[in-house]
Design a protein around this motif. Structure first.
Motif, PDB file in Angstrom:
ATOM      1  N   GLN A  22      47.335   7.394 -23.445  1.00 33.41           N
ATOM      2  CA  GLN A  22      48.087   8.332 -22.615  1.00 33.41           C
ATOM      3  C   GLN A  22      48.868   9.317 -23.473  1.00 33.41           C
ATOM      4  N   ASP A  23      49.472   8.837 -24.573  1.00 35.23           N
ATOM      5  CA  ASP A  23      50.214   9.729 -25.462  1.00 35.23           C
ATOM      6  C   ASP A  23      49.275  10.690 -26.191  1.00 35.23           C
ATOM      7  N   LEU A  24      48.098  10.217 -26.545  1.00 33.40           N
ATOM      8  CA  LEU A  24      47.136  11.100 -27.209  1.00 33.40           C
ATOM      9  C   LEU A  24      46.716  12.238 -26.281  1.00 33.40           C
ATOM     10  N   LYS A  25      46.544  11.916 -25.019  1.00 35.11           N
ATOM     11  CA  LYS A  25      46.160  12.960 -24.067  1.00 35.11           C
ATOM     12  C   LYS A  25      47.286  13.992 -23.916  1.00 35.11           C
ATOM     13  N   ARG A  26      48.529  13.532 -23.854  1.00 37.75           N
ATOM     14  CA  ARG A  26      49.648  14.465 -23.747  1.00 37.75           C
ATOM     15  C   ARG A  26      49.759  15.328 -24.999  1.00 37.75           C
ATOM     16  N   LEU A  27      49.552  14.723 -26.164  1.00 42.45           N
ATOM     17  CA  LEU A  27      49.640  15.474 -27.417  1.00 42.45           C
ATOM     18  C   LEU A  27      48.531  16.505 -27.520  1.00 42.45           C
ATOM     19  N   SER A  28      47.373  16.211 -26.964  1.00 39.47           N
ATOM     20  CA  SER A  28      46.256  17.153 -27.048  1.00 39.47           C
ATOM     21  C   SER A  28      46.522  18.438 -26.280  1.00 39.47           C
ATOM     22  N   GLN A  29      47.496  18.434 -25.396  1.00 39.51           N
ATOM     23  CA  GLN A  29      47.804  19.612 -24.586  1.00 39.51           C
ATOM     24  C   GLN A  29      48.845  20.524 -25.221  1.00 39.51           C
ATOM     25  N   THR A  30      49.278  20.194 -26.449  1.00 40.37           N
ATOM     26  CA  THR A  30      50.330  20.986 -27.088  1.00 40.37           C
ATOM     27  C   THR A  30      49.782  22.180 -27.866  1.00 40.37           C
ATOM     28  N   CYS A  31      48.713  22.004 -28.617  1.00 40.46           N
ATOM     29  CA  CYS A  31      48.159  23.105 -29.415  1.00 40.46           C
ATOM     30  C   CYS A  31      46.689  22.826 -29.695  1.00 40.46           C
ATOM     31  N   GLN A  32      46.017  23.822 -30.233  1.00 37.36           N
ATOM     32  CA  GLN A  32      44.579  23.698 -30.471  1.00 37.36           C
ATOM     33  C   GLN A  32      44.263  22.684 -31.565  1.00 37.36           C
ATOM     34  N   ARG A  33      45.114  22.636 -32.582  1.00 30.11           N
ATOM     35  CA  ARG A  33      44.822  21.711 -33.672  1.00 30.11           C
ATOM     36  C   ARG A  33      44.939  20.263 -33.196  1.00 30.11           C
ATOM     37  N   PHE A  34      45.991  19.946 -32.464  1.00 29.09           N
ATOM     38  CA  PHE A  34      46.140  18.597 -31.949  1.00 29.09           C
ATOM     39  C   PHE A  34      45.071  18.289 -30.909  1.00 29.09           C
ATOM     40  N   GLU A  35      44.621  19.288 -30.195  1.00 28.14           N
ATOM     41  CA  GLU A  35      43.554  19.071 -29.227  1.00 28.14           C
ATOM     42  C   GLU A  35      42.279  18.630 -29.925  1.00 28.14           C
ATOM     43  N   ALA A  36      42.050  19.162 -31.126  1.00 27.63           N
ATOM     44  CA  ALA A  36      40.861  18.791 -31.895  1.00 27.63           C
ATOM     45  C   ALA A  36      41.041  17.448 -32.600  1.00 27.63           C
ATOM     46  N   VAL A  37      42.235  17.222 -33.157  1.00 29.85           N
ATOM     47  CA  VAL A  37      42.462  15.991 -33.915  1.00 29.85           C
ATOM     48  C   VAL A  37      42.471  14.775 -33.001  1.00 29.85           C
ATOM     49  N   THR A  38      43.066  14.896 -31.821  1.00 30.96           N
ATOM     50  CA  THR A  38      43.164  13.752 -30.912  1.00 30.96           C
ATOM     51  C   THR A  38      41.822  13.328 -30.338  1.00 30.96           C
ATOM     52  N   ARG A  39      40.805  14.113 -30.506  1.00 29.68           N
ATOM     53  CA  ARG A  39      39.469  13.745 -30.026  1.00 29.68           C
ATOM     54  C   ARG A  39      38.617  13.098 -31.112  1.00 29.68           C
TER      55      ARG A  39
END
Length: 495
Positions: free
Chosen positions: A87-104
């Motif tokens: 759940q935290d990874l999904k929330r973090l992925s919505q912050t910026c493009q880099r985190f969206e890529a890293v969290t996947r």
């Protein structure tokens, strides 16, 4: 010195002072001195200025702030993100493009565990894009409050399960806790056939098919199943042992807390006689298995661990306790639904009115709404029903059941009459492979069981807490089998 030479020195010093040092700063004080006309022709003054810049750099470094998280490499970020929940990874992925890529990254979604927060099953729709081919395990938890809501509780959706199977072709472990399942909508055949570990803990299965078990065909659909955990599920009854016993690779079976499991020797004896070819661990704590049913598992030649425990105080009322059905006022309420549930309910499963008119809600059906057979329900007393049932202890398992484990022709056990309900060849002496035996809170188990178990050569662990064994019996067993670890109410005995 000529004018031209002075200009050259001035320009060279100006360029050198504007050059950035290691910290990315320039010496502003030196530039001011040059512009004010101070003498900088001496090499000594230039060297002193450089020393001053180096000292200021060291001073700034000593008070510098730690690097920002965005300045870290992806490898370091992955090590940090591995400690977050899905759940935290999904929330973090919505912050910026880099985190969206890293969290996947596939390393973060190998075994996502959603149990840190309650969620409806249809909430998996929001995580489908994160699940990948490398995902081996999925675990999630619902809410026990959902058992109150029979009408509009979010339930399993076949379309969602097909998406999960498509995104995770190598899924091996599936764990779900405290969910309400509609058996006719979500049969066992909808789960991925690649599963090796399947758990249902505290789940309620309602609207089962009236003429077959929920696990019908599990041996064909889940041929690789090795671990099956069905705990705290009152809808599970003895007839479900038949299809479960057909799983060819099943090694661990945990049925603790299934209070309606037992009181039907026929199903248990046939399942133990012709099935469970690879079973090693059997956990039937807090069930209604009796002596005859425990003796049936003596025919499982591969069994090494057996767990038995009387359910709570062992009273009749507690044994036959069923989950509370919702009242009319509670049926009008509903738990939060997602957009996927509403669409899928109208598209695939039809309206609630159709469900009420189906055979699953027919009062004449042999299987009730909780999935248990009325034949296993207690008879109501004439003077007020089950509330007036005496809270007397049930002698579910006694010395008769314990002495039926292991070889039959063992000498040294007198005054025990064992009735065999199925006729077949007795196993040879010392053929038992039982290594780990737990027998807790059964008052019918006494020293006779200890005298018998002392001759089971394969035994290595014994827990007899809460039984009627005496200090003398425990002392005798420890003298006979000092290599066996014994846990009892007399742990102060040292041999």
């Amino acid at each position: 010195m000529s004018l031209s030479s002075e200009k050259e020195i001035y320009s060279s010093e100006l360029k050198s002072t504007k050059r950035k040092d290691d910290s990315g700063c320039t010496s502003v004080q030196t530039v001011k001195r040059i512009k004010s006309g101070e003498s900088t022709s001496s090499s000594v003054s230039i060297q002193s200025q450089k020393d001053e810049v180096n000292q200021s750099f060291i001073h700034k470094q000593s008070f510098s702030l730690p690097p920002e998280i965005m300045s870290l490499s992806d490898d370091v970020l992955l090590m940090i993100l591995a400690h977050l929940s899905p759940q935290d990874l999904k929330r973090l992925s919505q912050t910026c493009q880099r985190f969206e890529a890293v969290t996947r990254d596939h390393t973060l979604w190998t075994a996502p565990d959603f149990r840190s927060e309650e969620m409806i099953f249809c909430g998996l729709w929001d995580y489908l894009s994160f699940l990948q081919a490398s995902t081996k395990s999925i675990a999630f938890r619902g809410s026990s409050k959902s058992f109150r809501f029979k009408r509009k509780t979010c339930c399993f959706v076949a379309e969602l399960m097909n998406k999960v199977k498509h995104n995770c072709p190598s899924l091996e472990t599936f764990i779900m806790e405290e969910f309400l399942i509609f058996g006719y909508q979500m049969p066992i055949t909808l789960f991925p056939s690649t599963l090796k570990h399947f758990e249902m803990v505290g789940c309620q299965v309602s609207r089962l098919r009236p003429n077959q078990s929920y696990f019908h065909g599990i041996h064909n659909h889940l041929p690789h199943l090795e671990v099956l955990v069905i705990e705290d599920c009152p809808w599970l009854t003895s007839h479900s042992l038949m299809p479960i016993s057909k799983c060819p690779n099943l090694r661990i079976l945990r049925l603790a807390g299934c209070i309606n499991l037992g009181s039907c020797v026929a199903y248990t004896s046939v399942a133990a006689r012709f099935g469970f070819k690879s079973l090693q661990v059997l956990d039937v704590r807090k069930t209604r298995l009796c002596d005859s049913e425990v003796g049936c598992f003596n025919q499982v030649s591969t069994l090494t661990h057996l767990y038995l425990e009387c359910p709570r105080d062992g009273s009749k009322r507690e044994m036959f306790k069923h989950p509370r059905s919702p009242t009319e006022d509670e049926e009008g309420e509903h738990s939060p639904e997602c957009r996927h549930c509403k669409a899928a309910e109208s598209r695939e499963f039809g309206s609630q009115t159709a469900c009420k008119s189906s055979a699953c809600s027919d009062s004449s059906s042999p299987v009730d709404d909780a999935g248990s057979c009325p034949a296993f329900a207690p008879d109501e007393e004439e003077d007020g029903g089950p509330d007036n049932v005496l809270h007397e202890p049930l002698l579910l398992i006694t010395d008769v059941g314990i002495t039926s484990l292991g070889p039959w022709d063992m000498p040294g056990v007198e005054n025990i009459r064992i009735v065999r309900l199925v006729a077949y060849e007795a196993p040879p002496v010392n053929s038992s492979k039982l290594q780990h035996l737990v027998v807790r809170n059964f008052i019918g188990v006494g020293d006779t069981s200890l005298f018998y178990l002392a001759r089971v050569s394969s035994l290595r662990f014994l827990d007899i807490t809460g039984t009627s064994v005496t200090r003398t019996g425990v002392h005798f067993f420890k003298n006979e089998r000092p290599e066996v670890r014994v846990i009892s109410d007399f742990d102060d005995i040292v041999v």
